[in-house]
Write a protein that holds these residues in place. Structure first.
Motif, mmCIF file in Angstrom:
data_model
loop_
_atom_site.group_PDB
_atom_site.id
_atom_site.type_symbol
_atom_site.label_atom_id
_atom_site.label_comp_id
_atom_site.label_asym_id
_atom_site.label_seq_id
_atom_site.Cartn_x
_atom_site.Cartn_y
_atom_site.Cartn_z
ATOM 1 N N PRO A 58 0.844 -1.192 0.000
ATOM 2 C CA PRO A 58 0.000 0.000 0.000
ATOM 3 C C PRO A 58 0.885 1.249 0.000
ATOM 4 C CG PRO A 58 -0.065 -1.063 2.152
ATOM 5 C CD PRO A 58 0.743 -1.943 1.249
ATOM 6 N N THR B 126 0.975 3.885 1.771
ATOM 7 C CA THR B 126 1.481 4.342 3.067
ATOM 8 C C THR B 126 2.724 3.567 3.484
ATOM 9 O OG1 THR B 126 -0.114 2.886 4.146
ATOM 10 C CG2 THR B 126 -0.737 5.192 3.921
ATOM 11 N N THR C 261 -0.048 0.238 -4.263
ATOM 12 C CA THR C 261 -1.498 0.354 -4.376
ATOM 13 C C THR C 261 -2.004 1.591 -3.639
ATOM 14 O OG1 THR C 261 -1.876 -1.012 -2.422
ATOM 15 C CG2 THR C 261 -1.784 -2.150 -4.542
ATOM 16 N N ASP C 262 -3.128 2.077 -4.090
ATOM 17 C CA ASP C 262 -3.823 3.190 -3.451
ATOM 18 C C ASP C 262 -5.268 2.736 -3.259
ATOM 19 O OD1 ASP C 262 -4.377 5.681 -2.404
ATOM 20 O OD2 ASP C 262 -4.467 6.693 -4.348
ATOM 21 N N HIS C 263 -5.695 2.641 -2.037
ATOM 22 C CA HIS C 263 -7.028 2.133 -1.698
ATOM 23 C C HIS C 263 -7.256 0.747 -2.307
ATOM 24 C CE1 HIS C 263 -8.077 5.919 0.144
ATOM 25 N NE2 HIS C 263 -7.674 6.543 -0.944
ATOM 26 N N GLY C 264 -6.191 -0.098 -2.268
ATOM 27 C CA GLY C 264 -6.301 -1.479 -2.726
ATOM 28 C C GLY C 264 -6.170 -1.689 -4.223
ATOM 29 N N GLN C 265 -6.045 -0.612 -4.991
ATOM 30 C CA GLN C 265 -5.930 -0.722 -6.449
ATOM 31 C C GLN C 265 -4.508 -0.383 -6.890
ATOM 32 O OE1 GLN C 265 -8.508 -1.818 -8.408
ATOM 33 N NE2 GLN C 265 -9.443 -2.158 -6.408
ATOM 34 N N ALA D 33 -1.555 1.411 -8.364
ATOM 35 C CA ALA D 33 -1.444 2.820 -8.738
ATOM 36 C C ALA D 33 -0.132 3.122 -9.460
ATOM 37 C CB ALA D 33 -1.561 3.702 -7.495
#
Length: 84
Positions: free
Chosen positions: A6, A8, A31-35, A37
């Protein structure tokens, strides 16, 4: 080898992730919010992928009878794959 993190967590480990992508030719997916990126990859791997794409597109045009003989640099420029 590949890893997915993720954003973060990737932010906290950015330096080591860049070194891993550069030295070990690892692909690191962020990933960003699980997707997915973004993906960190070695610059030479990117260049190799761009060259393969340019060649595949040229061969497709050649098969269709629309390709003409041009230099590799011209093919890359026409496909928007100039190296900076």
């Amino acid at each position: 080898m590949s890893e997915t993190l993720p954003i973060t967590e990737a932010r906290a480990k950015f330096g080591s992730l860049v070194r891993r992508a550069s030295n070990a030719r690892e692909r690191i997916t962020i990933t960003d919010h699980g997707q997915p990126a973004a993906v960190l990859i070695n610059p030479q791997e990117l260049a190799d992928l761009e060259d393969a794409l340019a060649l595949a597109q040229y061969r497709a045009r050649q098969s269709a009878g629309t390709a003409t003989a041009v230099s590799q640099a011209d093919v890359r420029a026409r496909l928007g794959l100039e190296r900076g």
